[in-house]
Scaffold this motif. Structure first.
Motif, short mmCIF file in Angstrom:
data_model
loop_
_atom_site.label_atom_id
_atom_site.label_comp_id
_atom_site.label_asym_id
_atom_site.label_seq_id
_atom_site.Cartn_x
_atom_site.Cartn_y
_atom_site.Cartn_z
N TRP A 237 33.33 56.44 99.90
CA TRP A 237 33.35 56.85 98.49
C TRP A 237 32.03 56.45 97.85
O TRP A 237 31.66 55.27 97.91
N VAL A 238 31.34 57.39 97.23
CA VAL A 238 30.11 57.07 96.51
C VAL A 238 30.40 57.05 95.02
O VAL A 238 30.92 58.02 94.46
N MET A 239 30.08 55.94 94.38
CA MET A 239 30.24 55.81 92.92
C MET A 239 28.86 55.67 92.30
O MET A 239 28.00 54.98 92.85
N GLY A 240 28.66 56.30 91.15
CA GLY A 240 27.33 56.34 90.55
C GLY A 240 27.17 55.44 89.35
O GLY A 240 28.02 54.59 89.05
N ASN A 241 26.08 55.64 88.68
CA ASN A 241 25.70 54.83 87.52
C ASN A 241 26.76 54.87 86.41
O ASN A 241 27.43 55.88 86.20
N GLU A 242 26.88 53.76 85.68
CA GLU A 242 27.87 53.61 84.62
C GLU A 242 27.78 54.72 83.58
O GLU A 242 28.79 55.20 83.08
N ALA A 243 26.57 55.11 83.21
CA ALA A 243 26.43 56.09 82.12
C ALA A 243 26.39 57.52 82.64
O ALA A 243 26.88 58.43 81.98
N ARG A 244 25.84 57.71 83.82
CA ARG A 244 25.58 59.08 84.26
C ARG A 244 26.44 59.54 85.43
O ARG A 244 26.43 60.72 85.79
N GLY A 245 27.18 58.64 86.05
CA GLY A 245 27.98 59.02 87.21
C GLY A 245 27.10 59.29 88.42
O GLY A 245 25.95 58.85 88.49
N VAL A 246 27.63 60.01 89.37
CA VAL A 246 26.89 60.35 90.59
C VAL A 246 25.91 61.48 90.26
O VAL A 246 26.27 62.44 89.59
N ASP A 247 24.67 61.36 90.72
CA ASP A 247 23.68 62.40 90.40
C ASP A 247 23.97 63.69 91.19
O ASP A 247 24.62 63.67 92.23
N GLU A 248 23.44 64.79 90.66
CA GLU A 248 23.72 66.12 91.21
C GLU A 248 23.32 66.24 92.68
O GLU A 248 24.03 66.86 93.48
N GLU A 249 22.18 65.64 93.02
CA GLU A 249 21.67 65.76 94.38
C GLU A 249 22.64 65.12 95.38
O GLU A 249 22.96 65.69 96.43
N GLY A 264 45.47 62.49 79.96
CA GLY A 264 45.40 62.28 78.51
C GLY A 264 44.19 62.93 77.90
O GLY A 264 43.72 63.97 78.37
N ARG A 265 43.62 62.30 76.88
CA ARG A 265 42.46 62.88 76.23
C ARG A 265 41.17 62.15 76.56
O ARG A 265 40.13 62.43 75.99
N ALA A 266 41.24 61.17 77.46
CA ALA A 266 40.02 60.47 77.87
C ALA A 266 39.09 61.47 78.53
O ALA A 266 39.53 62.35 79.28
N GLU A 267 37.81 61.36 78.24
CA GLU A 267 36.84 62.32 78.81
C GLU A 267 36.44 61.91 80.21
O GLU A 267 35.96 62.73 80.99
N SER A 268 36.58 60.65 80.53
CA SER A 268 36.10 60.16 81.81
C SER A 268 36.73 58.80 82.08
O SER A 268 37.46 58.26 81.25
N LEU A 269 36.44 58.27 83.25
CA LEU A 269 36.90 56.93 83.61
C LEU A 269 35.69 56.03 83.74
O LEU A 269 34.61 56.51 84.08
N ASN A 270 35.84 54.74 83.53
CA ASN A 270 34.71 53.89 83.85
C ASN A 270 34.63 53.74 85.37
O ASN A 270 35.56 54.08 86.10
N ALA B 294 37.90 67.44 82.36
CA ALA B 294 36.78 66.67 82.88
C ALA B 294 37.26 65.33 83.42
O ALA B 294 38.17 64.71 82.90
N ALA B 295 36.65 64.88 84.48
CA ALA B 295 36.92 63.55 85.02
C ALA B 295 35.63 63.05 85.63
O ALA B 295 34.61 63.71 85.54
N GLY B 296 35.68 61.93 86.27
CA GLY B 296 34.46 61.46 86.92
C GLY B 296 34.30 59.99 86.73
O GLY B 296 35.18 59.32 86.19
N SER B 297 33.21 59.49 87.17
CA SER B 297 33.02 58.05 87.10
C SER B 297 32.02 57.69 86.01
O SER B 297 31.40 56.64 86.05
N ALA B 298 31.86 58.58 85.05
CA ALA B 298 30.81 58.35 84.05
C ALA B 298 31.20 57.31 82.99
O ALA B 298 32.36 56.96 82.86
N THR B 299 30.24 56.84 82.28
CA THR B 299 30.30 55.89 81.16
C THR B 299 30.87 54.52 81.51
O THR B 299 31.86 54.41 82.20
#
Lengths: 300, 300
Positions: A237-249, A264-270, B294-299
């Motif tokens: 499992w690859v997890m990316g940066n806190e603010a940007r997530g996994v990069d496109e590449e 729910g209505r959360a846009e994302s997970l930490n 939307a989901a992901g590991s962002a923020t």
């Protein structure tokens, strides 16, 4: 209570401003850890893990009288490792844990809880660790790419350990897992499973492919729903940066782009929450031969 | 860049030491929030959630020019809510977010990222909220009993939101979910779903039983394995204190004691990890009619 005085070696530590204390405090900083090849472990829980799991790496142990009395197993484990624990005043322990280093939050100052150890920084070469993994059979790896917060890195190492991961790889500019804050957030898990650093992402992805390990990354736009997928047996499992997530590449290079369903209505997970969901779903799908030991919601 | 000066109301804020700034900074403290019935929201993400989800509660919005330019939707949302945003200097924003309050970590000071809002503290009576839940059909609740760290409370609210929980109840001496640190850790989720406070645990457990909601708590010693259970349709997960977990009395009173399987050598999970595993396993078992946004590991 009278007790025999410690016979200090090389000399008693009486001043929080002594060079010895300063050198230990400096281990909050990545550069001092690199230069000396040492790391500092704060708090009884992490110290206990160090002494039980990596006794050969332990170099020194400092305890307040209170911590010594509250955690008698620390002295026992240390002596078994050939280390003579040294009793010091609370203010010495606090000074050892004090630092202005950037990876060192203010909350660290107050809470070494009377126990500090110094240890050799473990050998953490990523390609050696990858080479040491078995050639066949299920594997779970966690790869952190630019996870910057030491607390997050420690929490992720702890979650990986709990979910039975075989290896944690820190790629790119992630926080150092061997800083005191990351070690403490890992609650000792940094000493339970191999944690390696410094992997350049493209080389890592190639090496994983060569070992037959599929790479999965999370994305809000992926078609594959985590809860509807049958996960590969050998999986990183690859997890990316806190603010940007996994990069496109990286996402494009991954074998699997996976969407964590959100209800729910959360846009994302930490990042720690996302990794936990992925790692424990992996564990759930492999459920069967796992240990059924202690669990629970204890410890911060 | 020249721009027309804001017409300030009641007066321009030019000094970081002004009473007005101090009053906003004081909202870091629980007692000031209680006394004034107000709360402070730091950072563009949480401010956006406030303005989109609880516009009627919003009272004031302060933006630096940089934040105003980077997040034009904030001004738009504010104006739709009848609020005139005020442009202030970066040092004013920083001063508004500064505090010596205990529930306010050092990291808070640096990162309001140019946006601060003041809002009315939501009505958060636990028994009213419980009474407003539907009488039948599936429900997921998260109950926090003595979760002390505001960052943990916010992270837990965010995870509950993402997993589609219907209500978060803070029982006993938990951290206030309406402090700026908890709100920011929730990434705005505190405004997405009902979050209520002040529930005495025995009364809460009774009220849950009366509404046909089963109570589940985690324990390392429980027989029931989370991944082998069929979870009840109406379910409240109780999570306990960071250091001690759920207390024995609550565990005994719970309808269900559940063990989260651990596969590695970790002795336990932190409270946010434990809650995430439980909430997302609940979501997985109910999987079907959920949103696929939307989901992901962002923020962070």
């Amino acid at each position: 209570m009278t007790r025999l005085p410690e016979r200090p070696d090389p000399a008693p530590i009486t001043s929080p401003r002594s060079d010895r204390v300063r050198r230990i405090a400096a281990l909050s900083g990545r550069s001092a850890r690199r230069r000396t090849g040492l790391l500092r472990v704060d708090g009884p829980q992490a110290v206990r893990s160090l002494l039980s799991e990596r006794a050969a790496d332990a170099r020194e142990l400092f305890l307040t009288e209170t911590a010594d009395a509250a955690h008698p197993e620390l002295r026992e484990l240390a002596e078994r490792a050939g280390i003579r624990p040294r009793t010091v005043a609370e203010e010495i322990i606090r000074a050892m844990a004090r630092s202005d280093d950037a990876d060192h939050g203010a909350d660290d100052v107050a809470t070494p809880q009377g126990a500090i150890a110094v240890a050799a920084r473990p050998a953490d070469d990523w390609s050696t660790a990858l080479g040491a993994l078995p050639d066949s059979g299920p594997l779970t790896l966690l790869v952190l790419a630019e996870v910057r917060d030491p607390g997050n890195v420690g929490t992720l190492v702890r979650a990986a350990d709990a979910a039975g991961a075989d290896l944690v790889v820190l790629a790119r500019a992630s926080a150092d897992p061997w800083g005191p804050k990351a070690i403490r957030a890992s609650a000792g898990s940094a000493f339970h499973l191999p944690v390696v650093t410094g992997a350049p992402l493209p080389e890592l992805l190639e090496a994983l492919a060569a070992r037959g390990i599929a790479v999965a990354a999370t994305s809000g736009h992926a078609d594959a729903d985590l809860f509807e997928l049958e996960l590969p047996g050998r999986l990183a499992w690859v997890m990316g940066n806190e603010a940007r997530g996994v990069d496109e590449e990286t996402l494009a290079a991954a074998d699997l782009a996976v969407r964590i369903p959100l209800a729910g209505r959360a846009e994302s997970l930490n990042v720690a929450t996302a990794a936990t969901v992925c790692l424990f779903e992996t564990l759930r799908q492999r459920h069967g031969g796992i240990r059924t030991g202690a669990a629970g919601s204890a410890t911060p």
